[in-house]
Design a protein around this motif. Structure first.
Motif, PDB file in Angstrom:
ATOM      1  N   ASP A  70     -58.243  -9.783  54.966  1.00  0.00           N
ATOM      2  CA  ASP A  70     -57.882 -10.740  56.015  1.00  0.00           C
ATOM      3  C   ASP A  70     -58.349 -10.299  57.394  1.00  0.00           C
ATOM      4  O   ASP A  70     -58.462 -11.124  58.303  1.00  0.00           O
ATOM      5  CB  ASP A  70     -56.372 -10.972  56.046  1.00  0.00           C
ATOM      6  CG  ASP A  70     -55.882 -11.748  54.837  1.00  0.00           C
ATOM      7  OD1 ASP A  70     -56.712 -12.357  54.128  1.00  0.00           O
ATOM      8  OD2 ASP A  70     -54.661 -11.718  54.580  1.00  0.00           O
ATOM      9  N   ASP A  71     -58.603  -9.015  57.567  1.00  0.00           N
ATOM     10  CA  ASP A  71     -59.063  -8.476  58.848  1.00  0.00           C
ATOM     11  C   ASP A  71     -60.584  -8.334  58.888  1.00  0.00           C
ATOM     12  O   ASP A  71     -61.124  -7.847  59.872  1.00  0.00           O
ATOM     13  CB  ASP A  71     -58.425  -7.104  59.100  1.00  0.00           C
ATOM     14  CG  ASP A  71     -56.903  -7.179  59.116  1.00  0.00           C
ATOM     15  OD1 ASP A  71     -56.371  -8.023  59.843  1.00  0.00           O
ATOM     16  OD2 ASP A  71     -56.264  -6.403  58.383  1.00  0.00           O
ATOM     17  N   ALA A  72     -61.276  -8.731  57.814  1.00  0.00           N
ATOM     18  CA  ALA A  72     -62.709  -8.466  57.681  1.00  0.00           C
ATOM     19  C   ALA A  72     -63.577  -9.577  58.263  1.00  0.00           C
ATOM     20  O   ALA A  72     -63.228 -10.755  58.228  1.00  0.00           O
ATOM     21  CB  ALA A  72     -63.071  -8.260  56.210  1.00  0.00           C
ATOM     22  N   ALA A  73     -64.726  -9.147  58.786  1.00  0.00           N
ATOM     23  CA  ALA A  73     -65.758 -10.053  59.284  1.00  0.00           C
ATOM     24  C   ALA A  73     -67.112  -9.376  59.035  1.00  0.00           C
ATOM     25  O   ALA A  73     -67.173  -8.178  58.763  1.00  0.00           O
ATOM     26  CB  ALA A  73     -65.556 -10.326  60.771  1.00  0.00           C
ATOM     27  N   ARG A  95     -68.010 -14.819  59.910  1.00  0.00           N
ATOM     28  CA  ARG A  95     -69.269 -14.298  60.458  1.00  0.00           C
ATOM     29  C   ARG A  95     -69.141 -14.157  61.973  1.00  0.00           C
ATOM     30  O   ARG A  95     -68.591 -15.037  62.632  1.00  0.00           O
ATOM     31  CB  ARG A  95     -70.413 -15.257  60.143  1.00  0.00           C
ATOM     32  CG  ARG A  95     -70.747 -15.348  58.672  1.00  0.00           C
ATOM     33  CD  ARG A  95     -71.726 -16.496  58.457  1.00  0.00           C
ATOM     34  NE  ARG A  95     -72.125 -16.604  57.077  1.00  0.00           N
ATOM     35  CZ  ARG A  95     -73.300 -16.194  56.607  1.00  0.00           C
ATOM     36  NH1 ARG A  95     -74.181 -15.646  57.410  1.00  0.00           N
ATOM     37  NH2 ARG A  95     -73.585 -16.317  55.329  1.00  0.00           N
ATOM     38  N   LEU A  96     -69.670 -13.072  62.485  1.00  0.00           N
ATOM     39  CA  LEU A  96     -69.660 -12.841  63.924  1.00  0.00           C
ATOM     40  C   LEU A  96     -71.089 -12.913  64.452  1.00  0.00           C
ATOM     41  O   LEU A  96     -71.992 -12.300  63.881  1.00  0.00           O
ATOM     42  CB  LEU A  96     -69.048 -11.476  64.245  1.00  0.00           C
ATOM     43  CG  LEU A  96     -67.613 -11.262  63.760  1.00  0.00           C
ATOM     44  CD1 LEU A  96     -67.163  -9.841  64.059  1.00  0.00           C
ATOM     45  CD2 LEU A  96     -66.672 -12.265  64.404  1.00  0.00           C
ATOM     46  N   ASP A  97     -71.276 -13.662  65.546  1.00  0.00           N
ATOM     47  CA  ASP A  97     -72.609 -13.809  66.129  1.00  0.00           C
ATOM     48  C   ASP A  97     -72.524 -13.853  67.653  1.00  0.00           C
ATOM     49  O   ASP A  97     -73.235 -14.589  68.309  1.00  0.00           O
ATOM     50  CB  ASP A  97     -73.302 -15.054  65.583  1.00  0.00           C
ATOM     51  CG  ASP A  97     -72.572 -16.342  65.941  1.00  0.00           C
ATOM     52  OD1 ASP A  97     -71.488 -16.282  66.559  1.00  0.00           O
ATOM     53  OD2 ASP A  97     -73.095 -17.414  65.611  1.00  0.00           O
ATOM     54  N   ASP A  98     -71.636 -13.056  68.214  1.00  0.00           N
ATOM     55  CA  ASP A  98     -71.329 -13.095  69.645  1.00  0.00           C
ATOM     56  C   ASP A  98     -72.470 -12.650  70.553  1.00  0.00           C
ATOM     57  O   ASP A  98     -72.540 -13.056  71.698  1.00  0.00           O
ATOM     58  CB  ASP A  98     -70.115 -12.202  69.950  1.00  0.00           C
ATOM     59  CG  ASP A  98     -68.940 -12.494  69.056  1.00  0.00           C
ATOM     60  OD1 ASP A  98     -68.597 -13.675  68.902  1.00  0.00           O
ATOM     61  OD2 ASP A  98     -68.368 -11.540  68.488  1.00  0.00           O
ATOM     62  N   HIS A  99     -73.337 -11.783  70.045  1.00  0.00           N
ATOM     63  CA  HIS A  99     -74.405 -11.237  70.886  1.00  0.00           C
ATOM     64  C   HIS A  99     -75.726 -11.255  70.112  1.00  0.00           C
ATOM     65  O   HIS A  99     -75.957 -10.407  69.244  1.00  0.00           O
ATOM     66  CB  HIS A  99     -74.063  -9.801  71.317  1.00  0.00           C
ATOM     67  CG  HIS A  99     -75.102  -9.185  72.191  1.00  0.00           C
ATOM     68  ND1 HIS A  99     -75.304  -9.571  73.486  1.00  0.00           N
ATOM     69  CD2 HIS A  99     -76.017  -8.229  71.937  1.00  0.00           C
ATOM     70  CE1 HIS A  99     -76.287  -8.864  74.002  1.00  0.00           C
ATOM     71  NE2 HIS A  99     -76.739  -8.049  73.077  1.00  0.00           N
ATOM     72  N   ASP A 100     -76.552 -12.237  70.384  1.00  0.00           N
ATOM     73  CA  ASP A 100     -77.854 -12.377  69.724  1.00  0.00           C
ATOM     74  C   ASP A 100     -77.733 -12.376  68.201  1.00  0.00           C
ATOM     75  O   ASP A 100     -78.544 -11.782  67.500  1.00  0.00           O
ATOM     76  CB  ASP A 100     -78.818 -11.265  70.166  1.00  0.00           C
ATOM     77  CG  ASP A 100     -79.173 -11.332  71.645  1.00  0.00           C
ATOM     78  OD1 ASP A 100     -79.073 -12.432  72.233  1.00  0.00           O
ATOM     79  OD2 ASP A 100     -79.548 -10.296  72.217  1.00  0.00           O
TER      80      ASP A 100
END
Length: 118
Positions: A70-73, A95-100
């Motif tokens: 539950d804490d995973a990305a 999915r994380l895409d915060d910086h490029d």
């Protein structure tokens, strides 16, 4: 109370990388078990390759992963670069895409997270 980001960078090849994965998952679990702590578990770079293996119920580390799932990305860019797009989609991992196209480590630091890499 602590805020901790555990980032798994180790790929799936070799015994040493398996050790890094397990230590990272155990670290995330330890923080997750304390209700006063905040933890983020991020699979980045070659670490994204672990998702299909950890989602497999036959994996030796399936239950450990489930305890922190539950804490995973994952890094959005790296899921494609390391060929695990479909597995990540099937798993429904954020999915994380915060910086490029990648997770923003700076944002984590700015938000007061201690960053630990494995």
């Amino acid at each position: 109370m602590s805020k901790t980001a555990v980032i798994i960078l180790a790929g799936t090849d070799g015994h040493a990388n398996l050790g890094r994965l397990v230590n990272g998952l155990e670290t995330a679990k330890e923080f997750a078990e304390n209700n006063d702590d905040e933890v983020e578990l991020i699979f980045d770079g070659a670490g994204t390759q672990w998702i299909p293996e950890l989602e497999d119920e036959e994996s030796d580390y399936y239950e450990l992963y489930q305890s922190v799932q539950d804490d995973a990305a994952v890094c959005d860019y790296c899921t494609g670069a390391f060929g695990v797009d479909d597995a990540v989609n099937d798993a429904g991992v954020v999915r994380l895409d915060d910086h490029d196209g990648h997770p923003s480590v700076r944002s984590l630091v700015d938000d007061g997270y201690e960053v630990i890499t494995f």
